[in-house]
Write a protein that holds these residues in place. Structure first.
Motif, PDB file in Angstrom:
ATOM      1  N   UNK A 304       0.830  -1.202   0.000  1.00  0.00           N
ATOM      2  CA  UNK A 304       0.000   0.000   0.000  1.00  0.00           C
ATOM      3  C   UNK A 304       0.865   1.254   0.000  1.00  0.00           C
ATOM      4  N   UNK A 305       0.483   2.236  -0.797  1.00  0.00           N
ATOM      5  CA  UNK A 305       1.148   3.532  -0.821  1.00  0.00           C
ATOM      6  C   UNK A 305       0.706   4.341   0.395  1.00  0.00           C
ATOM      7  N   UNK A 306       1.652   4.790   1.195  1.00  0.00           N
ATOM      8  CA  UNK A 306       1.323   5.455   2.457  1.00  0.00           C
ATOM      9  C   UNK A 306       0.601   6.781   2.247  1.00  0.00           C
ATOM     10  N   UNK A 307       0.962   7.502   1.211  1.00  0.00           N
ATOM     11  CA  UNK A 307       0.386   8.832   1.010  1.00  0.00           C
ATOM     12  C   UNK A 307      -1.052   8.760   0.534  1.00  0.00           C
ATOM     13  N   UNK A 308      -1.321   7.954  -0.493  1.00  0.00           N
ATOM     14  CA  UNK A 308      -2.643   7.944  -1.117  1.00  0.00           C
ATOM     15  C   UNK A 308      -3.582   6.883  -0.560  1.00  0.00           C
ATOM     16  N   UNK A 309      -3.018   5.849   0.091  1.00  0.00           N
ATOM     17  CA  UNK A 309      -3.844   4.742   0.549  1.00  0.00           C
ATOM     18  C   UNK A 309      -4.170   3.745  -0.545  1.00  0.00           C
ATOM     19  N   UNK A 312       0.617   0.431  -4.000  1.00  0.00           N
ATOM     20  CA  UNK A 312       1.848   1.018  -4.485  1.00  0.00           C
ATOM     21  C   UNK A 312       2.310   0.275  -5.734  1.00  0.00           C
ATOM     22  N   UNK A 313       3.502   0.571  -6.214  1.00  0.00           N
ATOM     23  CA  UNK A 313       3.969  -0.027  -7.470  1.00  0.00           C
ATOM     24  C   UNK A 313       4.079  -1.545  -7.364  1.00  0.00           C
ATOM     25  N   UNK A 314       4.632  -2.020  -6.226  1.00  0.00           N
ATOM     26  CA  UNK A 314       4.768  -3.470  -6.050  1.00  0.00           C
ATOM     27  C   UNK A 314       3.396  -4.136  -5.987  1.00  0.00           C
TER      28      UNK A 314
END
Length: 731
Positions: A304-309, A312-314
């Motif tokens: 999970x991308x921390x900024x957007x929720x 993430x890329x992975x």
């Protein structure tokens, strides 16, 4: 008979009792054996669950530490590979360095130490927790910092000039990274000895360890005490293998918990072995489910991308791979929409990273609402998003989603008291029946997205196979152009500028031309955009200026005009470079006019005003080029104080169509005259156009009527002969 009968009954009774005893004994043995087997199995299950949970905690702890370092590295990359940083740091702007690096160490969760060093490890700036550091780096960090510094400073062209690791500091253990300060795109135009390096440190203290424990669900995660021995340990070592610190945690013993829950039932209901096994199964399932849930939670955090929720890329690549595999089995189609925000960098530069982060969160929330639940949505880069789904109606689905997204970006974003207007470019790629892999699908969508962006943005573009060949050709053009600039293989031509009243030669405009080795001439509208997008425009523009100024010495009575790209104008040292050219060539600055288009003035008025002031201080004149082809605001005509206006050829050609074209032209010239701005008309091709422009009040004319761009020798022939250009003579 009764006696026999009685004996028989006694015999039978004894036999029955014996049989019952045997059965009871056998049952007891079975129960004991089953109990032993069950208890042994329970003990092994409990032990396995305990070890599995400890192994998960160990892997999660290792992953958390790696993520902690990776976050520092990612933050370092954002701040080091940054166009503004490359601009202001190498310009020596100490206030900018402190504001964007030093002050950011105050109450920051990303880094608490920021250092800027030169190639020889001399400190340019050193801040900790928002204040100048009271220590010197060589005393504060262990020797592995300098190993990382050597790695970053000696990186080759195929290697990122960055390195990160854990380092011992005077106050504890920190994730530390070293990176070369450079532009985000293109090559750093700084000599090796003049380069600057950015160092970020993020200390891993007890509070952060406690936060990691809470985030990754690791009970009792803490730093180990001196001499403490425990199997639950993860070691932190520096690049040289030296032990810096150990992290330990408390075993949750989920197996023991499950064992204690089912043991009373086992002792109380041995005769109900079946029920016991059922209860054991249920209890074991609960334990395993809990472990699976914990593992899933940790995996979710890692994806999970921390900024957007969002993913993430992975996480996106994993989900996309699953989607492609499923479509391959079910003969469906996977559609990928790749989004890049248009204008995000300007918002980020103007308002800062905090506002940019809020804007990213707002975009993520809007996209989540627009695309629905059965869609893979991810943030795959700084301002890039990806949407993937499986469908049988590709064209219809893409049209609906694209219309929704483009409509969403038509509205401005309200961020606190600020209003940000951005757009998006969308690239679409399709994997029919799952035949195109996820990685290839992303590459296709990325190419389509850049095609949409090159087409002006705010639009959707599908991937087509010929884009591969076009990208390869563009890449090769870039390589050849770079070589041509380095070898000075480009040349300069000059287009005549004549007096509107007499049609005699009074000046020239210098233009770059490239005869590509092995291919022939390359049109300027092909190689100039490549130079601008790759950062080569600085070298190209200064080459043209220098060569034109050298040639101008042959024509003492002529004026010179040179086009300036927005890419050059953004360089804070551009005025210094121009002044250097004047000194080297002995050129009188008053004979030179720099022509600029309106785009940069609209986007960055304050910076444009400051840059213009530096150029005007040199004594050069500034012309607004292509007036009438774009926004053409009267306000910035007055605001920036241009010395000349060049009317775009589209207004000149419109004269042949009649209608209100002449009225528009006269109004435009009158506007310039009211502001005391002389007017040049370009693109003049016919005598009627030239006469109309003269009558409307233009004082200078330029176009094919008076001569196409020509060599310096041809201009010299016209100049020395004291004659008008051939077209003007014929006219």
């Amino acid at each position: 008979m009764p006696l026999l009968s009685s004996r028989f009954r006694r015999t039978v009774s004894v036999g029955r009792r014996s049989a019952v005893t045997s059965m009871l004994f056998a049952f007891a043995i079975v129960v004991v054996l089953v109990t032993i087997f069950i208890l042994t199995a329970l003990d092994r299950i409990a032990d396995y669950a305990n070890r599995a949970d400890d192994a998960r905690s160990r892997e999660t702890t290792s992953g958390a530490i790696q993520t902690f370092r990776s976050q520092l590295h990612a933050t370092l990359n954002d701040y080091a590979a940054w166009d503004d940083a490359a601009q202001f740091v190498y310009a020596g702007d100490q206030s900018w360095i402190i504001s964007n690096y030093g002050d950011m160490t105050s109450n920051s969760d990303l880094f608490d130490v920021a250092i800027v060093m030169d190639k020889d490890q001399n400190v340019v700036m050193s801040y900790q927790d928002g204040a100048p550091a009271s220590w010197v780096p060589r005393d504060y960090f262990d020797s592995s910092l300098w190993t990382m510094f050597d790695t970053a400073s000696s990186a080759g062209p195929e290697t990122l000039p960055e390195a990160s690791a854990f380092v011992q500091t005077k106050t504890g253990v920190a994730a530390v990274g070293v990176a070369l300060i450079r532009p985000k795109e293109g090559q750093l135009e700084q000599p090796h000895e003049g380069r600057r390096f950015l160092i970020f440190a993020r200390h891993l203290d007890a509070a952060k360890v406690e936060k990691l424990a809470e985030t990754y669900v690791i009970d009792g995660l803490r730093f180990a005490d001196a001499g403490e021995t425990t199997p639950n340990v993860v070691e932190l070592r520096n690049m040289h293998g030296r032990l810096l610190q150990r992290l330990v945690w408390q075993s949750r013993l989920p197996g023991n918990l499950g064992y204690s829950e089912v043991r009373p039932l086992v002792y109380g209901a041995l005769v109900m072995v079946g029920l016991f096994f059922l209860l054991l199964f249920v209890s074991g399932s609960k334990t395993l489910n809990r472990l699976a849930t914990d593992e899933a939670a940790a995996r979710h955090l890692a994806m999970t991308d921390r900024l957007s929720g969002l993913l993430n890329r992975a996480g996106f690549f994993a989900a996309l791979g699953d989607l492609v595999a499923e479509s391959r089995r079910k003969h469906g189609h996977v559609v990928l929409l790749y989004l890049d925000l248009d204008g995000f960098k300007e918002v980020n530069d103007a308002y800062g990273h905090a506002t940019g982060d809020k804007l990213i969160r707002g975009v993520a929330a809007g996209l989540k609402t627009l695309v629905g639940e059965n869609t893979v949505l991810a943030r795959v880069g700084g301002d890039e998003f990806a949407i993937a789904l499986s469908t049988g109606e590709v064209a219809k689905v893409v049209e609906v989603i694209s219309d929704r997204i483009l409509g969403f970006f038509d509205e401005p974003f309200l961020i606190g008291e600020r209003v940000a207007t951005i757009g998006t470019s969308i690239g679409v790629a399709v994997s029919p029946n799952g035949k195109v892999s996820g990685e290839e699908l992303v590459r296709h969508a990325d190419m389509a997205m850049y095609r949409a962006k090159d087409g002006g943005g705010g639009r959707t573009e599908y991937f087509h196979p010929e884009m591969d060949a076009e990208r390869e050709e563009r890449n090769q053009l870039e390589v050849d152009l770079r070589i041509a600039i380095e070898r000075r293989e480009l040349h300069v031509v000059y287009q005549p500028v004549v007096d509107a009243a007499t049609w005699r030669l009074i000046g020239v405009e210098a233009l770059a031309r490239w005869n590509r080795r092995g291919y022939g001439p390359v049109p300027p509208d092909v190689f100039i955009p490549i130079a601008e997008s790759t950062g080569l425009i600085d070298q190209l523009g200064l080459f043209v200026l220098h060569r034109a100024c050298e040639t101008l010495a042959q024509w003492p009575e002529l004026k010179l005009a040179v086009n300036i790209s927005p890419g050059q104008f953004r360089d804070p040292a551009f005025a210094l470079h121009v002044g250097s050219v004047f000194r080297k060539t002995g050129t009188d600055p008053s004979r030179l006019t720099l022509e600029m288009t309106e785009g940069y003035f609209i986007q960055n008025p304050s910076r444009a005003r400051a840059a213009l002031a530096k150029l005007k201080h040199l004594g050069v004149k500034i012309a607004l080029d292509d007036f009438g082809a774009g926004f053409s605001s009267v306000g910035y005509l007055r605001q920036f104080g241009f010395h000349r206006m060049k009317i775009d050829k589209s207004m000149v050609h419109a004269l042949d169509e009649g209608g209100t074209a002449m009225d528009t032209l006269q109004a435009t010239v009158a506007l310039a005259r009211s502001l005391n701005i002389p007017v040049t008309a370009e693109g003049v091709e016919t005598r009627n156009q030239a006469l109309a422009l003269r009558l409307s009040g233009c004082d200078e004319l330029q176009g094919y009527l008076f001569g196409k761009p020509m060599s310096a020798e041809e201009i010299d022939s016209i100049y020395r002969g004291g004659r008008m250009p051939d077209g003007a003579s014929a006219a």
